[in-house]
Design a protein around this motif. Structure first.
Motif, mmCIF file in Angstrom:
data_model
loop_
_atom_site.group_PDB
_atom_site.id
_atom_site.type_symbol
_atom_site.label_atom_id
_atom_site.label_comp_id
_atom_site.label_asym_id
_atom_site.label_seq_id
_atom_site.Cartn_x
_atom_site.Cartn_y
_atom_site.Cartn_z
ATOM 1 N N VAL A 234 -5.367 -8.067 -16.142
ATOM 2 C CA VAL A 234 -6.233 -8.922 -16.887
ATOM 3 C C VAL A 234 -5.928 -8.763 -18.232
ATOM 4 C CG1 VAL A 234 -8.615 -8.874 -17.652
ATOM 5 C CG2 VAL A 234 -8.157 -8.521 -15.401
ATOM 6 N N SER B 240 -7.677 -4.751 -10.918
ATOM 7 C CA SER B 240 -8.364 -6.143 -10.910
ATOM 8 C C SER B 240 -7.987 -6.731 -9.634
ATOM 9 C CB SER B 240 -7.552 -6.922 -11.913
ATOM 10 O OG SER B 240 -6.044 -6.976 -11.519
ATOM 11 N N THR C 283 -8.090 -11.048 -7.859
ATOM 12 C CA THR C 283 -7.862 -12.242 -8.253
ATOM 13 C C THR C 283 -9.037 -13.191 -7.453
ATOM 14 O OG1 THR C 283 -6.142 -12.720 -6.585
ATOM 15 C CG2 THR C 283 -5.462 -12.261 -8.896
ATOM 16 N N THR D 179 -11.020 -17.604 -17.969
ATOM 17 C CA THR D 179 -11.867 -16.291 -17.995
ATOM 18 C C THR D 179 -12.430 -15.943 -19.382
ATOM 19 O OG1 THR D 179 -10.368 -14.605 -18.003
ATOM 20 C CG2 THR D 179 -10.889 -15.640 -15.809
ATOM 21 N N TYR E 264 -11.942 -13.143 -20.479
ATOM 22 C CA TYR E 264 -10.806 -12.289 -20.923
ATOM 23 C C TYR E 264 -9.431 -13.205 -21.529
ATOM 24 C CZ TYR E 264 -13.238 -9.143 -17.928
ATOM 25 O OH TYR E 264 -14.365 -8.390 -17.333
ATOM 26 N N LEU F 102 -9.640 -10.804 -12.310
ATOM 27 C CA LEU F 102 -10.779 -10.260 -13.061
ATOM 28 C C LEU F 102 -10.900 -8.779 -12.872
ATOM 29 C CD1 LEU F 102 -13.302 -12.938 -11.921
ATOM 30 C CD2 LEU F 102 -12.598 -12.789 -14.377
ATOM 31 N N GLY G 269 -16.053 -7.800 -13.109
ATOM 32 C CA GLY G 269 -16.030 -8.931 -12.635
ATOM 33 C C GLY G 269 -15.867 -9.971 -13.679
ATOM 34 N N GLY G 270 -16.471 -10.794 -13.887
ATOM 35 C CA GLY G 270 -16.275 -11.654 -15.236
ATOM 36 C C GLY G 270 -16.832 -12.976 -15.275
ATOM 37 N N GLU G 271 -16.715 -13.819 -16.190
ATOM 38 C CA GLU G 271 -17.070 -15.169 -16.401
ATOM 39 C C GLU G 271 -16.122 -15.996 -16.251
ATOM 40 O OE1 GLU G 271 -19.345 -17.147 -20.007
ATOM 41 O OE2 GLU G 271 -20.644 -16.126 -18.821
ATOM 42 N N VAL G 272 -16.092 -17.172 -15.617
ATOM 43 C CA VAL G 272 -15.126 -18.192 -15.336
ATOM 44 C C VAL G 272 -15.803 -19.425 -15.609
ATOM 45 C CG1 VAL G 272 -13.682 -19.557 -13.543
ATOM 46 C CG2 VAL G 272 -14.209 -17.045 -13.376
ATOM 47 N N THR H 130 -20.708 -16.626 -12.885
ATOM 48 C CA THR H 130 -20.313 -15.387 -13.319
ATOM 49 C C THR H 130 -20.013 -14.689 -12.059
ATOM 50 O OG1 THR H 130 -21.894 -15.283 -15.118
ATOM 51 C CG2 THR H 130 -21.346 -13.085 -14.326
ATOM 52 N N LEU I 220 -14.801 -7.083 -6.229
ATOM 53 C CA LEU I 220 -15.445 -8.540 -6.502
ATOM 54 C C LEU I 220 -16.303 -8.985 -5.480
ATOM 55 C CD1 LEU I 220 -12.744 -10.302 -8.590
ATOM 56 C CD2 LEU I 220 -14.528 -8.918 -9.519
#
Length: 172
Positions: free
Chosen positions: A25, A33, A35, A49, A51, A63, A68-71, A84, A131
């Motif tokens: 990331v 991380s 994927t 993302t 990031y 991510l 996690g993260g926002e896409v 999210t 995730l």
């Protein structure tokens, strides 16, 4: 080769093990991380993302396991989709870590114990997280005539000065 060089080489190989199928990331070094796989209909949308990494669908994006993260998925003429991806503690990862520690307790090897501890420290919280969802299929919804995409990025500012009250326009 002395023990110190061997320990450093072993630590690097343990820290990087299992990374062949993972991507890093951006801006987070060796943080664990996973994927996510993103497929859109129609294909060719841009997925990005929070990031700063992006790709054209269908594609994989990394991510952080611990956060996690926002896409965001965008395509000209279609509504932008944003979701999210969360993460949670993985029972399987905890079991593997506990089993590894149990083996070290039964057959203590000082170098191996040091490397295991260093690898777990490098993993941090992400070492036991996973995730919650990793495969996404997104149906892109076309924009109707005159409809705006509310999640689309804003147009860049032109730098043109716009007066906001009457006194400014009178003095110019």
């Amino acid at each position: 080769m002395n023990y110190r060089s061997l320990a450093v080489l072993s630590f690097v190989s343990v820290a990087l093990s299992g990374c062949a199928q993972k991507q890093f990331v951006k801006g987070h070094g060796l943080a664990p991380s996973e994927t996510v796989y993103i497929v859109t209909a129609p294909t060719g949308a841009t997925a990005s993302t929070n990031y700063g990494q992006s790709c054209t669908t269908p594609c994989y994006l990394p991510l952080l396991r611990a956060k996690g993260g926002e896409v965001t998925v965008a395509m000209d003429g279609h509504h932008t989709e944003r979701f999210t991806v969360t993460s949670s503690v993985s029972d399987a990862r905890i079991a593997r870590r506990a089993a590894s520690n149990a083996v070290e307790a039964i057959d203590p090897d000082p170098v191996s114990i040091l490397l295991t501890a260093a690898a777990q420290l490098a993993d941090g919280k992400g070492g036991v997280m996973s995730l919650d969802e990793r495969d996404f299929v997104i149906e892109m919804r076309p924009l109707e005539d005159g409809e705006e995409d509310l999640l689309a990025p804003a147009e860049p500012i032109t730098g043109e000065r716009i007066p906001i009250d009457i006194s400014e326009t009178a003095t110019e």
